[in-house]
Design an enzyme around this catalytic site. Structure first.
Site, PDB file in Angstrom:
ATOM      1  N   TYR A   1       0.827  -1.211   0.000  1.00 30.86           N
ATOM      2  CA  TYR A   1       0.000   0.000   0.000  1.00 30.86           C
ATOM      3  C   TYR A   1       0.867   1.270   0.000  1.00 30.86           C
ATOM      4  O   TYR A   1       0.411   2.333  -0.407  1.00 30.86           O
ATOM      5  CB  TYR A   1      -0.937   0.037   1.216  1.00 30.86           C
ATOM      6  CG  TYR A   1      -2.029  -1.017   1.207  1.00 30.86           C
ATOM      7  CD1 TYR A   1      -2.240  -1.826   0.094  1.00 30.86           C
ATOM      8  CD2 TYR A   1      -2.848  -1.202   2.305  1.00 30.86           C
ATOM      9  CE1 TYR A   1      -3.226  -2.793   0.088  1.00 30.86           C
ATOM     10  CE2 TYR A   1      -3.844  -2.166   2.309  1.00 30.86           C
ATOM     11  CZ  TYR A   1      -4.026  -2.958   1.184  1.00 30.86           C
ATOM     12  OH  TYR A   1      -5.012  -3.914   1.189  1.00 30.86           O
TER      13      TYR A   1
ATOM     14  N   LYS B   1       3.336 -15.372   2.809  1.00 29.96           N
ATOM     15  CA  LYS B   1       3.246 -16.133   1.560  1.00 29.96           C
ATOM     16  C   LYS B   1       4.689 -16.456   1.172  1.00 29.96           C
ATOM     17  O   LYS B   1       5.181 -16.069   0.106  1.00 29.96           O
ATOM     18  CB  LYS B   1       2.513 -15.273   0.503  1.00 29.96           C
ATOM     19  CG  LYS B   1       2.169 -16.000  -0.768  1.00 29.96           C
ATOM     20  CD  LYS B   1       1.016 -16.961  -0.640  1.00 29.96           C
ATOM     21  CE  LYS B   1       0.791 -17.693  -1.955  1.00 29.96           C
ATOM     22  NZ  LYS B   1      -0.113 -18.853  -1.838  1.00 29.96           N
TER      23      LYS B   1
ATOM     24  N   ASP C   1      -3.249 -17.913   2.130  1.00 25.29           N
ATOM     25  CA  ASP C   1      -4.427 -18.543   1.530  1.00 25.29           C
ATOM     26  C   ASP C   1      -4.995 -19.613   2.460  1.00 25.29           C
ATOM     27  O   ASP C   1      -6.206 -19.748   2.635  1.00 25.29           O
ATOM     28  CB  ASP C   1      -4.102 -19.119   0.137  1.00 25.29           C
ATOM     29  CG  ASP C   1      -2.751 -19.798   0.079  1.00 25.29           C
ATOM     30  OD1 ASP C   1      -1.943 -19.634   1.019  1.00 25.29           O
ATOM     31  OD2 ASP C   1      -2.489 -20.522  -0.897  1.00 25.29           O
TER      32      ASP C   1
ATOM     33  N   ASP D   1      -5.298  -6.516   6.076  1.00 24.40           N
ATOM     34  CA  ASP D   1      -6.496  -5.780   5.664  1.00 24.40           C
ATOM     35  C   ASP D   1      -7.604  -6.780   5.325  1.00 24.40           C
ATOM     36  O   ASP D   1      -8.751  -6.685   5.785  1.00 24.40           O
ATOM     37  CB  ASP D   1      -6.127  -4.929   4.432  1.00 24.40           C
ATOM     38  CG  ASP D   1      -7.214  -3.947   4.047  1.00 24.40           C
ATOM     39  OD1 ASP D   1      -8.173  -3.787   4.820  1.00 24.40           O
ATOM     40  OD2 ASP D   1      -7.105  -3.347   2.961  1.00 24.40           O
TER      41      ASP D   1
ATOM     42  N   ASP E   1     -10.946  -8.177   7.957  1.00 28.83           N
ATOM     43  CA  ASP E   1     -12.358  -8.064   7.552  1.00 28.83           C
ATOM     44  C   ASP E   1     -13.035  -9.433   7.580  1.00 28.83           C
ATOM     45  O   ASP E   1     -14.190  -9.560   7.979  1.00 28.83           O
ATOM     46  CB  ASP E   1     -12.475  -7.466   6.141  1.00 28.83           C
ATOM     47  CG  ASP E   1     -12.582  -5.948   6.183  1.00 28.83           C
ATOM     48  OD1 ASP E   1     -12.266  -5.373   7.239  1.00 28.83           O
ATOM     49  OD2 ASP E   1     -12.968  -5.351   5.166  1.00 28.83           O
TER      50      ASP E   1
END
Ligand code: NAD
Length: 359
Positions: free
Chosen positions: A143, A192, A224, A248, A252
């Protein structure tokens, strides 16, 4: 005599002032019951600050926050300011305040209250006992990396770069280990590492610091797989630590386990004990000013502040128990009520929780 703790209170816009008022009642009640002393100072921020001071984040507000031990924030934003230029938008103030206060991690607890299990889209037996916290890195990663476009022989190409240095990883990983030490002593580090170089560095740092926290059980989980396990075995997680973009998305996902946005608290932390505490929800302009908002997310943010910044675990437990007792007794605001005709208002919910706080 307890040390006086300074709290900067930012009500903000929309339902912000309504939910913050209930949280302040809770602060007052814990002072009376536990003998703690709080000095609150109100500050303007967001849309209301744009209207009154011409900027979403006035210097005076920043000064009040910087002098405080913790910040309690309601919510900012609303349709009135949506079409303003970028520098005059409430959200710009949010990024600015996090940066100015050096907040590099975001914590989101996801606790499933037994009596609200049916409000979730997952089966009640899967959710049983879920009580986890996602620790997300907030100031690095993709980001904040360099972004650009370039022409190639196959047409235009867009590039986002993801970078992390050892210090950025180490400070948040240490913070997560320390949080785990105060909870059920389990840490899942999410990356990852089978594909990304930043993830390989992340994992190296985790492995390097882990021996300093021998009481914490560590697992490495690929992002994942973590997304799947959150839906399959959410109650097996205690603390999850991860980089900005993965955090992020996963925070959620974890939030949805609990069923309602009106129940979710959060903390943003920097170095030391300073923190900014706020509900996860926004300013909910659709229900603002109607005594309809659920104040529980903001009240639980106060409990989080007590636990994380002040070390007042007794008062934090008492607030969380009071919320649980009021819900178990069947009281609900509209967002979590099955029978909406029996829903109670923001102030009624706040008053009931205050009355249920016991030493
Ligand atoms: P929102 O969270 O404000 O509302 C989404 C939905 O959830 C609405 O239907 C709302 O009524 C409901 N809701 C939210 N909080 C509730 C509560 N405590 N009790 C009952 N119902 C609740 O998100 P949005 O509608 O996307 O955004 C509205 C405004 O808030 C926008 O201006 C946005 O930029 C801003 N926002 C601010 C923050 C923040 O201050 N940190 C975060 C998110 C959004």
């Amino acid at each position: 005599m307890a040390e006086v703790k300074k709290i900067a209170v930012i009500a903000g816009d929309g339902i912000g002032p309504e939910v913050v008022a209930e949280a302040e009642k809770v602060l007052k009640r814990t002072e009376e019951l536990f003998g703690y002393k709080f000095q609150t100072e109100h500050a303007l921020f967001g849309g209301i600050a744009i209207d009154e001071k011409g900027t979403p984040l006035p210097q005076e507000t920043l000064d009040i926050c910087q002098k405080a031990d913790a910040v309690l924030l309601g919510a900012v934003g609303g349709p009135k300011w949506d079409n303003n230029p970028k520098e005059l938008r409430p959200e710009t103030g949010l990024l600015g305040i996090r940066k100015a206060l050096g907040l590099f991690s975001n914590l989101r607890p996801a606790v499933v209250f037994d009596c609200l299990k049916d409000a979730s889209t997952l089966k009640a037996e899967v959710l049983e006992g879920t009580d986890l916290i996602v620790v997300r890195e907030l100031t690095g990663g993709i980001y904040f990396g360099e972004k650009f476009r370039r022409e190639t022989e196959n047409g235009q190409e867009a590039v986002d770069t993801c970078a992390y240095n050892v210090n950025e990883v180490e400070r948040i990983v240490r913070q997560a280990f320390e949080i785990a030490q105060k909870r059920r002593k389990k840490l899942a580090s999410v990356d990852k590492a089978n594909v990304l170089e930043t993830s390989r560095l992340w994992r190296e740092v985790v492995i390097k610091v882990a021996p300093e926290y021998p009481d914490v059980e560590l697992e490495h989980v690929l992002v994942d797989n973590c997304a799947m396990q959150l839906l399959r075995r959410p109650s097996s997680f205690d603390v999850i630590v991860t980089e900005n973009m993965f955090g992020d998305i996963l925070s959620d996902e974890a939030a949805m386990l609990t069923g309602s946005i009106g129940m979710l608290s959060s903390a943003s932390l920097g170095e030391g004990s300073f923190g900014l505490y706020e509900p996860v929800h926004g300013s909910a302009p659709d229900i603002a000013g109607q005594n309809l908002a659920n104040p529980i997310a903001t009240i639980l943010s106060v409990a989080l502040m007590f636990r994380m910044t002040f070390g007042y675990a007794d008062a934090a437990d008492a607030i969380e128990r009071a919320v649980s007792d009021v819900l178990n007794a069947g009281h609900r605001t509209g967002d979590i009520a099955v029978d909406k005709s029996k829903a109670i208002g923001t102030t009624e919910m706040g008053d009931m929780i205050v009355a249920a706080i016991k030493k």
